[in-house]
Write a protein that holds these residues in place. Structure first.
Motif, PDB file in Angstrom:
ATOM      1  N   ASN A  65      70.068  29.763  78.267  1.00  0.00           N
ATOM      2  CA  ASN A  65      68.675  29.307  77.841  1.00  0.00           C
ATOM      3  C   ASN A  65      68.983  27.935  77.233  1.00  0.00           C
ATOM      4  OD1 ASN A  65      66.886  31.316  78.666  1.00  0.00           O
ATOM      5  ND2 ASN A  65      67.532  32.383  76.825  1.00  0.00           N
ATOM      6  N   VAL A  66      67.892  27.119  77.546  1.00  0.00           N
ATOM      7  CA  VAL A  66      67.878  25.701  76.555  1.00  0.00           C
ATOM      8  C   VAL A  66      66.989  25.910  75.688  1.00  0.00           C
ATOM      9  CG1 VAL A  66      67.558  23.299  76.713  1.00  0.00           C
ATOM     10  CG2 VAL A  66      68.942  24.330  78.799  1.00  0.00           C
ATOM     11  N   LYS A  67      66.982  25.422  74.577  1.00  0.00           N
ATOM     12  CA  LYS A  67      66.278  25.642  73.570  1.00  0.00           C
ATOM     13  C   LYS A  67      65.492  24.076  72.989  1.00  0.00           C
ATOM     14  CE  LYS A  67      67.919  29.670  71.601  1.00  0.00           C
ATOM     15  NZ  LYS A  67      68.967  30.368  70.600  1.00  0.00           N
ATOM     16  N   ILE A  68      64.232  23.916  72.865  1.00  0.00           N
ATOM     17  CA  ILE A  68      63.772  22.710  72.703  1.00  0.00           C
ATOM     18  C   ILE A  68      63.071  22.755  71.272  1.00  0.00           C
ATOM     19  CG2 ILE A  68      61.999  21.064  73.431  1.00  0.00           C
ATOM     20  CD1 ILE A  68      63.538  23.316  76.058  1.00  0.00           C
ATOM     21  N   ALA A  69      62.942  22.062  70.453  1.00  0.00           N
ATOM     22  CA  ALA A  69      62.459  22.115  69.202  1.00  0.00           C
ATOM     23  C   ALA A  69      61.882  20.732  68.869  1.00  0.00           C
ATOM     24  CB  ALA A  69      63.374  22.653  68.120  1.00  0.00           C
ATOM     25  N   CYS A  70      60.614  20.384  68.392  1.00  0.00           N
ATOM     26  CA  CYS A  70      60.088  19.228  67.981  1.00  0.00           C
ATOM     27  C   CYS A  70      59.601  19.392  66.627  1.00  0.00           C
ATOM     28  CB  CYS A  70      58.759  18.934  68.963  1.00  0.00           C
ATOM     29  SG  CYS A  70      59.134  19.051  70.532  1.00  0.00           S
ATOM     30  N   ASP A  71      60.199  18.452  65.568  1.00  0.00           N
ATOM     31  CA  ASP A  71      59.524  18.259  64.170  1.00  0.00           C
ATOM     32  C   ASP A  71      58.756  17.274  64.253  1.00  0.00           C
ATOM     33  OD1 ASP A  71      61.020  20.511  63.252  1.00  0.00           O
ATOM     34  OD2 ASP A  71      63.243  19.336  63.111  1.00  0.00           O
ATOM     35  N   LEU A  72      57.424  17.438  63.889  1.00  0.00           N
ATOM     36  CA  LEU A  72      56.418  16.262  63.926  1.00  0.00           C
ATOM     37  C   LEU A  72      56.384  15.814  62.451  1.00  0.00           C
ATOM     38  CD1 LEU A  72      53.848  18.061  66.108  1.00  0.00           C
ATOM     39  CD2 LEU A  72      55.961  16.916  66.772  1.00  0.00           C
ATOM     40  N   TYR A  73      56.419  14.619  62.297  1.00  0.00           N
ATOM     41  CA  TYR A  73      56.035  13.849  61.097  1.00  0.00           C
ATOM     42  C   TYR A  73      54.990  13.026  61.329  1.00  0.00           C
ATOM     43  CZ  TYR A  73      60.771  15.673  59.860  1.00  0.00           C
ATOM     44  OH  TYR A  73      61.871  16.611  59.602  1.00  0.00           O
ATOM     45  N   GLU A  74      54.488  12.297  60.119  1.00  0.00           N
ATOM     46  CA  GLU A  74      53.445  11.361  60.161  1.00  0.00           C
ATOM     47  C   GLU A  74      53.964  10.051  60.975  1.00  0.00           C
ATOM     48  OE1 GLU A  74      51.719  11.041  56.475  1.00  0.00           O
ATOM     49  OE2 GLU A  74      51.273  13.057  56.231  1.00  0.00           O
ATOM     50  N   ASP A  75      55.173   9.931  61.090  1.00  0.00           N
ATOM     51  CA  ASP A  75      55.612   8.436  61.451  1.00  0.00           C
ATOM     52  C   ASP A  75      56.388   8.432  62.608  1.00  0.00           C
ATOM     53  OD1 ASP A  75      57.620   9.526  59.978  1.00  0.00           O
ATOM     54  OD2 ASP A  75      58.391   7.391  59.268  1.00  0.00           O
ATOM     55  N   ARG A  76      56.941   9.833  62.995  1.00  0.00           N
ATOM     56  CA  ARG A  76      57.654  10.120  64.284  1.00  0.00           C
ATOM     57  C   ARG A  76      57.971  11.544  64.545  1.00  0.00           C
ATOM     58  NH1 ARG A  76      60.541  10.625  59.424  1.00  0.00           N
ATOM     59  NH2 ARG A  76      62.120  12.328  59.147  1.00  0.00           N
TER      60      ARG A  76
END
Length: 162
Positions: A65-76
């Motif tokens: 498996n390939v794991k993908i994570a997104c951390d969302l910030y106000e500027d990036r």
């Protein structure tokens, strides 16, 4: 830089080429929702596809498996692509990277063949951890001020003429 994390999104896909498009579409939707420009979204889609394609092509012999994570910030947005497959020596690979032929149209470039050089060109910041599998963290900053300045310039020009 604003450090306030807004949201965290994770997904896991089988390490198969047919799922790379799903990740591209997901990143596109998330980036669009955050307000990234069309060009920045296209850059992220190419970078994410390249990272996922590398994991699919090189990480596993018998699937994984390939794991993908997104951390969302106000500027990036910080996008993390991780596998638990075979690791590689990123410093050795970076030493072998050569310049991309700037005369070649981007449409003629092979998506899976440009590697880390392309990813680092398209994203604002790239970090690699390769001790157990490969973890690639890519950051793209939201450039709201550039658009606002441009829009203000047009508005003031129109008001002077009108």
């Amino acid at each position: 830089m604003n450090e306030h994390q807004v949201d965290h999104i994770e997904m896991s896909i089988p390490a198969k080429a047919e799922y790379v498009g799903v990740v591209r579409l997901t990143i596109s939707g998330i980036a669009n929702r955050l307000g990234f420009s069309y060009d920045d979204i296209e850059d992220m889609k190419i970078a994410v596809a390249e990272a996922c394609t590398n994991a699919v092509s090189h990480a596993y012999e018998d699937g994984g498996n390939v794991k993908i994570a997104c951390d969302l910030y106000e500027d990036r947005i910080e996008i993390i692509i991780a596998d638990e497959g075979q690791s590689f020596d990123s410093k050795e690979l970076q030493g072998k990277l050569g310049p991309v032929d700037s005369k070649q149209p981007i449409g003629d470039m092979k998506e899976g063949g440009l590697g880390l050089f392309l990813i680092s060109t398209l994203m604002d910041k790239v970090q690699i951890h390769d001790e157990a599998g490969v973890v690639l963290m890519m950051t793209k900053f939201l450039r709201k001020n550039e658009v606002e300045e441009h829009v203000d310039g047009i508005s003031s020009l129109q008001s002077e003429q009108g």
